[in-house]
Design an enzyme around this catalytic site. Structure first.
Site, PDB file in Angstrom:
ATOM      1  N   GLU A   1      45.898  44.271  41.446  1.00 22.33           N
ATOM      2  CA  GLU A   1      45.739  44.582  42.867  1.00 22.33           C
ATOM      3  C   GLU A   1      44.808  45.759  43.094  1.00 22.33           C
ATOM      4  OE1 GLU A   1      48.942  44.714  45.547  1.00 22.33           O
ATOM      5  OE2 GLU A   1      50.214  43.399  44.372  1.00 22.33           O
TER       6      GLU A   1
ATOM      7  N   HIS B   1      41.427  31.427  42.558  1.00 16.89           N
ATOM      8  CA  HIS B   1      42.195  31.701  41.349  1.00 16.89           C
ATOM      9  C   HIS B   1      41.874  30.700  40.246  1.00 16.89           C
ATOM     10  CE1 HIS B   1      44.668  33.476  44.653  1.00 16.89           C
ATOM     11  NE2 HIS B   1      44.551  34.503  43.838  1.00 16.89           N
TER      12      HIS B   1
END
Length: 679
Positions: free
Chosen positions: A369, A456
């Site tokens: 993150e 992703h």
């Protein structure tokens, strides 16, 4: 320019308003209240031919001084670059190498309007002489009228709301009035509006959909989600040391030694910061998910290790390089099975997982993150298409690097993403860097449609590149984990080690990449970074080049693929009628090939046409499966001579293959002159 055409831009490349995450893992070790001395930052020098090309470790005040100096000379820089009188530059970031070279990243305005996709990087020597310039778009920004119809903002809002509802948002209005901009990502500067739609998505994730619409026609040009999310799970890292502070008689999760990183308890809320973790003792959590402070401790530990990795290994002081920490929020929502980074609040947020039993606060999540934040502060890779895959891969690469850096004996670093989550219910990882396709969705290698995958999954080729560059191809055991990494060209790759690979990627991210960088651009950027660090023709440059070739991006360092493959070709000329005429086809018969087509089927196409943006092009397999090679667009280039790469591994090779072409824009005609398949 032909006014008879109505063009809808479909290319990517805008500035990120927010970025986010995805990954998982576990680690142990300590995150001390005061960061370790940055001795590790100098460690790679002995391995680098040109240590001056390593990033310099700047204090926040030194970085601020560089930014102020660059901002004071933006007018002169714009003149040097040949920008028009309507254009102005704004400094976004400055990176400095140890030899004094600076890499200044600029955003642009045009008649006061933000230019999305117009960012650029100027590289200057220590003597302040310009070495090179990297632009997100090479188009000339001129002749754009900034006048829009009176009803354009309302039309932009309506179009954006429609797109947001399709994405699962329940919002009934935009967050704010549409922002007038110049959209430059597709190479044709266009007056447009950017509208942001908030609210919540179906799964409870905050919505921050950016929709760009043509100011004159109202057509949607592009959209991207400002909140990037991913699935993770809490894996406790054992007993660790946290950076905390004392306030009165209580201790708080406020890590003053690392920029003042604070960890908050949302207590199942979905807005604000909740309450700062505070208690009378300095022991946080008990290892059980039922104790609210356990998730807080994991989040604080992950943030501390990530801070230390960037500072001690890469010389970066915090996500933005300004010495200021982000903050973390845990216990978001009710049974929220996700986590996200939001650059607008400069914060990380973690849900508690299914039935609130598994907070998503593992070390890999934190590393992943926070790396989205680093990407937003530097290259600004837009979170869609190929640039989105590179954005996501950057977080996987850096999250993996953080995991190895932590050196937690209870969970050694590995190239498996989310191996402890069991998100699939069978003990398998979320993603595999050595062979991404093992997850059932990611691409092992680049092909022309890879940007159409979820980011992703389109991250696969870059993740695979990182593994190959670090460890090399073939079967091997690393840290007790077995890997077997293939190559798309069947040739071996010799790795240079993870430390070098992560340094090369970071240098490329911060000094070469921009908002529109695609896989070809990532190859060029990493080769340039490796050349600056290790010298032209070095083993490191060759390994970087060969690892890209092994994922089907460019040629080998020796000058190409020695296996040319079997070619089937049609040179029959096929006329393409003007729009609204029907599609036409050119055919080749493939025989004598065993089994299915390759995952890297080469499709060579030559077409004479005065405006190739008119053309929609598909490859049709013998069984009728269609592969989109090109959508119609606003590309005004004349004539097409291009080789596409298609993953056709699910289709039998033998049979009649067709190239299907249809003209979608009026006013001109063309001809298919050559159609070639290479197996």
């Amino acid at each position: 320019m032909k006014s008879t055409h109505r063009r809808n831009a479909t290319a990517t490349g805008a500035l990120l308003a927010a970025a986010a995450l995805l990954t998982v893992g576990v680690q142990a070790g300590t995150a001390n209240a005061q960061p370790e001395p940055s001795a590790n930052a100098a460690a790679p020098k002995g391995q680098v031919r040109n240590p001056g090309a390593l990033p310099a470790q700047l204090t926040p005040s030194q970085r601020a001084e560089l930014i102020a100096k660059a901002q004071s000379t933006t007018a002169a820089t714009a003149e040097e670059l040949g920008l028009g009188p309507q254009e102005k530059l704004l400094v976004h970031d400055v990176v400095k190498d140890q030899d004094g070279t600076t890499h200044t990243r600029y955003e642009r305005t045009y008649e006061g309007l933000p230019v999305l996709g117009g960012d650029l990087v100027v590289n200057r020597t220590a003597a302040d002489r310009t070495q090179s310039v990297s632009k997100a778009s090479e188009a000339t920004l001129q002749g754009v009228s900034t006048s829009a119809p009176a009803d354009a903002p309302a039309a932009a809002s309506a179009k954006a709301l429609d797109a947001a509802k399709a994405a699962g948002s329940k919002a009934d209005k935009a967050d704010a009035a549409p922002r007038k901009i110049v959209w430059m990502a597709n190479g044709v500067p266009t007056l447009a509006y950017e509208t942001v739609i908030g609210g919540l998505q179906d799964d409870g994730t905050p919505n921050q959909l950016h929709v760009v619409t043509d100011a004159k026609t109202g057509a949607k040009l592009h959209q991207w989600q400002g909140i990037e999310t991913g699935v993770g799970n809490t894996h406790y890292s054992g007993q660790v040391t946290l950076g905390t502070s004392k306030s009165g008689t209580n201790f708080t999760l406020n890590d003053t030694g690392r920029g003042g990183h604070k960890t908050y308890n949302l207590n199942h809320g979905t807005s604000g910061t909740g309450s700062l973790f505070s208690q009378s003792t300095d022991t946080w959590g008990n290892g059980a998910n039922s104790n609210a402070a356990t998730a807080g401790a994991d989040a604080a530990y992950g943030a501390g290790v990530t801070w230390d990795f960037y500072k001690n290994v890469l010389g970066r002081s915090g996500i933005r390089g300004d010495g200021v920490a982000a903050y973390s929020r845990v216990h978001y929502g009710n049974a929220y099975v996700n986590a996200f980074w939001d650059d607008s609040c400069f914060c990380m947020t973690y849900g508690d997982g299914t039935n609130n039993n598994d907070p998503l606060t593992s070390l890999d999540v934190a590393g992943h993150e926070m790396s989205h934040g680093v990407t937003a502060a530097t290259a600004g890779l837009e979170y869609s298409d190929e640039s989105g895959g590179l954005n996501e891969a950057t977080s996987d690469i850096m999250g993996t690097s953080v995991e190895f850096y932590a050196n937690n004996p209870s969970d050694p670093g590995d190239y498996l993403i989310g191996e402890k989550i069991d998100i699939n219910g069978d003990g398998t990882p979320l993603r595999y860097m050595d062979k991404p396709s093992k997850d059932g969705g990611s691409a092992d290698a680049w092909y022309s449609g890879v940007g159409n995958l979820d980011v992703h999954y389109s991250s696969g080729p870059a993740n695979h590149w990182f593994y190959l560059a670090s460890e090399g191809s073939g079967a091997k055991v690393v840290g007790g984990v077995s890997y077997n990494s293939p190559t798309s060209d069947g040739l071996p790759v010799t790795g240079i080690g993870r430390d070098k690979a992560q340094l090369i990627w970071y240098k490329a991210l911060t000094t070469k990449f921009n908002s529109t960088t695609d896989y070809a651009g990532a190859r060029a950027g990493t080769i340039a970074a490796a050349t600056e660090l290790y010298g032209a023709g070095s083993a490191e440059v060759n390994a970087v080049t060969d690892a890209w070739a092994a994922v089907n991006v460019g040629a080998r360092s020796g000058g190409g693929n020695p296996n040319p493959g079997t070619v089937f070709e049609s040179t029959t000329r096929v006329a393409i009628p003007d729009s609204p005429g029907p599609a036409v086809t050119s055919s080749v018969a493939v025989t004598g090939v065993t089994g299915n087509a390759p995952s890297t089927l080469k499709v060579g196409v030559k077409i004479t046409h005065t405006y190739i943006g008119d053309l929609q092009i598909d490859l049709v397999a013998p069984n009728g499966t269609s592969f989109r090679l090109q959508n119609s667009s606003s590309d005004s280039t004349a004539n097409l001579d291009k080789t596409y790469t298609v993953n056709a591994s699910a289709v039998a090779a033998n049979g009649t293959w067709k190239l299907k072409v249809q003209d979608k824009g009026a006013a001109d005609v063309g001809t298919i002159t050559d159609f070639k398949l290479t197996f």
